[in-house]
Design a protein around this motif. Structure first.
Motif, PDB file in Angstrom:
ATOM      1  N   HIS A 134     -10.878   1.552   5.418  1.00 29.07           N
ATOM      2  CA  HIS A 134      -9.436   1.658   5.547  1.00 29.07           C
ATOM      3  C   HIS A 134      -9.169   3.034   6.133  1.00 29.07           C
ATOM      4  O   HIS A 134      -9.733   4.012   5.654  1.00 29.07           O
ATOM      5  CB  HIS A 134      -8.842   1.553   4.141  1.00 29.07           C
ATOM      6  N   HIS A 180       0.873  -1.175   0.000  1.00 28.45           N
ATOM      7  CA  HIS A 180       0.000   0.000   0.000  1.00 28.45           C
ATOM      8  C   HIS A 180       0.909   1.223   0.000  1.00 28.45           C
ATOM      9  O   HIS A 180       1.857   1.290   0.784  1.00 28.45           O
ATOM     10  CB  HIS A 180      -0.888   0.029   1.244  1.00 28.45           C
ATOM     11  N   LEU A 182     -10.968  -3.191   0.134  1.00 26.39           N
ATOM     12  CA  LEU A 182      -9.718  -3.883   0.470  1.00 26.39           C
ATOM     13  C   LEU A 182      -9.975  -4.939   1.547  1.00 26.39           C
ATOM     14  O   LEU A 182      -9.208  -5.097   2.487  1.00 26.39           O
ATOM     15  CB  LEU A 182      -8.637  -2.897   0.903  1.00 26.39           C
ATOM     16  N   HIS A 213      -4.000   7.063  -1.957  1.00 23.50           N
ATOM     17  CA  HIS A 213      -3.751   5.699  -1.482  1.00 23.50           C
ATOM     18  C   HIS A 213      -3.795   4.801  -2.712  1.00 23.50           C
ATOM     19  O   HIS A 213      -4.849   4.596  -3.295  1.00 23.50           O
ATOM     20  CB  HIS A 213      -4.841   5.341  -0.470  1.00 23.50           C
ATOM     21  N   HIS A 236      -1.730   1.376  -5.103  1.00 20.81           N
ATOM     22  CA  HIS A 236      -1.137   0.055  -4.939  1.00 20.81           C
ATOM     23  C   HIS A 236      -0.157  -0.245  -6.061  1.00 20.81           C
ATOM     24  O   HIS A 236      -0.569  -0.619  -7.162  1.00 20.81           O
ATOM     25  CB  HIS A 236      -2.257  -0.997  -4.864  1.00 20.81           C
TER      26      HIS A 236
HETATM   27 CU   LIG Z   1      -3.862   0.113   0.192  1.00 11.01          CU
END
Ligand SMILES: [Cu+2]
Length: 287
Positions: free
Chosen positions: A227, A104, A222, A117, A119
């Motif tokens: 999150h 992440h 996720l 955010h 990936h």
């Molecule tokens: Cu992430």
């Protein structure tokens, strides 16, 4: 002078409740390479609630960050590579999946007004890549959050200085006393208590902004109800927080964390509803 803001920050190793996090501090230069600064402090607490992490040790990991552009410009795509090696310089080959991803990457502007955010893609041999762009000139802090196979959660930091016009920097004002409206949701943040150094619960309550009806069909994001990322005002502390009940679907989403010291922090909650992820930021002053 641009570097001074970040280089003065003390590096910390943290163990967060249930999901230990380590961080070290890296120093950006304009060639796109960086040198890790040794860890200057360590904090931990022994509590563990289901995350599987128990203690923090020096992780002996070395992370090299590179951007294609020597001097990244605002609003231009850049390829970022993140190379993870062990202390002997050998690429770390395998990573654990955490929250559906091998890594992440959180990117914030130094005033915490910008948050991303994403990936990075794993290419093998410890190498992660992603194309990204920075919206404005100024300094950005990047946090790569990953777990080497059989190892512990690690958070590695990096600072990128971006050329281009920098917007006016607004001071962080605590705003957790009022609900936030975003994407036709009304989100209210509350705490069971608010005190540095103590494990506490953060609750996001999510309603439909128009009807004021509680939203109870949040979708997993996720692999969990939401999150949450928390970063201190000086960007020196990164708290990656996870839900108490991953399977919750709203209207409440509860998370546990410990603020290591008093001060102002920004909190971003990310949730998914009707196929769309929304991010809600709050600023909190922790006594
Ligand atoms: Cu992430």
């Amino acid at each position: 002078m641009k570097k001074s803001i970040f280089t003065g920050v003390v590096a910390l190793t943290l163990v967060l409740s249930g999901c230990g996090a380590k961080m070290d501090h890296s120093n950006m230069n304009h060639e796109g390479n960086n040198t890790a600064i040794p860890q200057a402090g360590e904090m931990s607490h022994g509590e563990n609630h289901g995350g599987g992490d128990t203690t923090a040790k020096d992780d002996n990991l070395k992370v090299t960050w590179k951007l294609t552009a020597e001097k990244p410009q605002s609003n231009q795509n850049d390829d970022l590579t993140i190379q993870v090696q062990d202390k002997d310089g050998k690429p770390v080959q395998d990573f654990e999946i955490q929250h559906e991803k091998l890594m992440h990457l959180i990117i914030v502007s130094k005033d915490l007004s910008y948050f991303e955010h994403i990936h990075p893609e794993y290419k093998g041999n410890g190498l992660f890549t992603i194309t990204t762009k920075f919206p404005n000139g100024g300094d950005y802090k990047l946090y790569a959050d990953f777990v080497p196979k059989g190892g512990e959660k690690s958070v590695k930091e990096h600072v990128v200085t971006v050329e281009g016009a920098a917007p006016h920097v607004a001071a962080l004002n605590p705003d957790t006393d009022k609900p936030k409206a975003i994407e036709n949701k009304e989100v209210t943040l509350s705490f069971d208590k608010l005190k540095a150094g103590e494990e506490l619960t953060i609750n996001f309550n999510i309603k439909n902004e128009t009807t004021k009806q509680p939203i109870s069909n949040l979708q997993p994001y996720l692999g969990a109800v939401g999150h949450v990322v928390i970063i201190s005002e000086d960007t020196g502390l990164y708290l990656h927080v996870h839900p108490m009940d991953e399977k919750a679907t709203g209207p409440d989403a509860k998370f546990m964390t410990t603020f290591p010291k008093s001060g102002t922090y920004k909190i971003w909650g990310q949730f998914q509803h009707e196929g769309k992820v929304f991010t809600v930021p709050f600023t909190v002053k922790v006594p």
